[in-house]
Enzyme design. Sequence first.
Site, PDB file in Angstrom:
ATOM      1  N   HIS A 271       0.871  -1.193   0.000  1.00  0.00           N
ATOM      2  CA  HIS A 271       0.000   0.000   0.000  1.00  0.00           C
ATOM      3  C   HIS A 271       0.901   1.234   0.000  1.00  0.00           C
ATOM      4  O   HIS A 271       1.958   1.227   0.660  1.00  0.00           O
ATOM      5  CB  HIS A 271      -0.843   0.067   1.289  1.00  0.00           C
ATOM      6  CG  HIS A 271      -2.119  -0.719   1.272  1.00  0.00           C
ATOM      7  ND1 HIS A 271      -2.592  -1.381   2.378  1.00  0.00           N
ATOM      8  CD2 HIS A 271      -3.043  -0.918   0.293  1.00  0.00           C
ATOM      9  CE1 HIS A 271      -3.752  -1.959   2.087  1.00  0.00           C
ATOM     10  NE2 HIS A 271      -4.043  -1.706   0.826  1.00  0.00           N
TER      11      HIS A 271
ATOM     12  N   CYS B  25      -2.364   2.996   9.076  1.00  0.00           N
ATOM     13  CA  CYS B  25      -3.398   2.043   8.648  1.00  0.00           C
ATOM     14  C   CYS B  25      -4.563   2.018   9.630  1.00  0.00           C
ATOM     15  O   CYS B  25      -5.695   1.703   9.254  1.00  0.00           O
ATOM     16  CB  CYS B  25      -2.834   0.633   8.571  1.00  0.00           C
ATOM     17  SG  CYS B  25      -1.406   0.439   7.522  1.00  0.00           S
TER      18      CYS B  25
HETATM   19  N1  ARG Z   1      -4.005  -7.039   6.651  1.00  0.00           N
HETATM   20  C1  ARG Z   1      -4.400  -5.830   6.007  1.00  0.00           C
HETATM   21  C2  ARG Z   1      -4.387  -6.041   4.502  1.00  0.00           C
HETATM   22  O1  ARG Z   1      -3.502  -6.715   4.025  1.00  0.00           O
HETATM   23  C3  ARG Z   1      -3.488  -4.712   6.391  1.00  0.00           C
HETATM   24  C4  ARG Z   1      -3.926  -3.380   5.850  1.00  0.00           C
HETATM   25  C5  ARG Z   1      -2.985  -2.258   6.194  1.00  0.00           C
HETATM   26  N2  ARG Z   1      -3.534  -1.018   5.877  1.00  0.00           N
HETATM   27  C6  ARG Z   1      -2.906  -0.028   5.257  1.00  0.00           C
HETATM   28  N3  ARG Z   1      -3.523   1.102   5.107  1.00  0.00           N
HETATM   29  N4  ARG Z   1      -1.702  -0.173   4.753  1.00  0.00           N
HETATM   30  O2  ARG Z   1      -5.240  -5.575   3.789  1.00  0.00           O
END
Ligand code: ARG
Length: 262
Positions: free
Chosen positions: A162, A256
């Site tokens: 991300h 996150c």
């Molecule tokens: N386990 C989640 C996923 O893989 C983690 C999300 C993390 N969020 C972020 N904004 N980077 O989707």
Amino acid sequence: MAILMCPPDHFAVEYEINPWMKVQNAVDRPRAQQQWQELFLTYRRLGQTVELAQPMPGNPDMVFTANAGVVRNGKAVLSHFHHPERQGEEPFWWAAFHNRGYQVTLMPKDVSFEGAGDALFVGERLFCGYGFRTDRASHELVRDALDVEVVSLELVDPSFYHLDTCFCPLSKDVVMFAPEAFSATSAKLIRRMVRHVIEVPTSVALDFVCNGVTIGDQVVSSTGLENLAEDLHHAGFRTTSLPMTEFMKAGGGVRCLSLFLD
Ligand code: ARG
């Protein structure tokens, strides 16, 4: 400005959709509660209003509110998750935006978009990531829905799946970012578009340091932030670092867990 958080009541690693997640590396729930609470209290101490989303059983990643969508001026673009494992969250996030009075735009079924995880404002410009979770095709839809200028950035390292894992706006003209997480062209674009960049070595970024937020001149991120304290102080920022070990097991950190509403 309020921050939307979701208590980690159902948080766990129950599937593996990024390289950080290992089902056998179980989350310590009490410790997760404590780390989340510390972040919540830090925001309160910094004078922020924190709004809470209702955690829903069967949606262990709902704690990562940054992925609900992206908002601007009373409008929200709802996320459409790349992995089916998270798509069950979508109706709850729709309701969270709708109930707060946002005009909500949905993505077409075949276009994935993961909200503020992949869409971060630097001043008036929205920097959007693509390559792992968010489809590039979503960027122009987001641009049109929010009526903002969008800068598309290509992510190339699956550990930084991300944008908010490797790119952190600190003010309208300061950003910290991990260049190796981006294609060479995108890294160049960041250096060209942002007045002041703090380049973070990959080894430091792997501690979720870029997954931080700024409240005024206060940068809040995971404990590895201390490695950048000198650079940040130099650039006029103060630092608060918090342990995020339990959320890192799911591939997340401070940002996150936080969605900035407007
Ligand atoms: N386990 C989640 C996923 O893989 C983690 C999300 C993390 N969020 C972020 N904004 N980077 O989707």
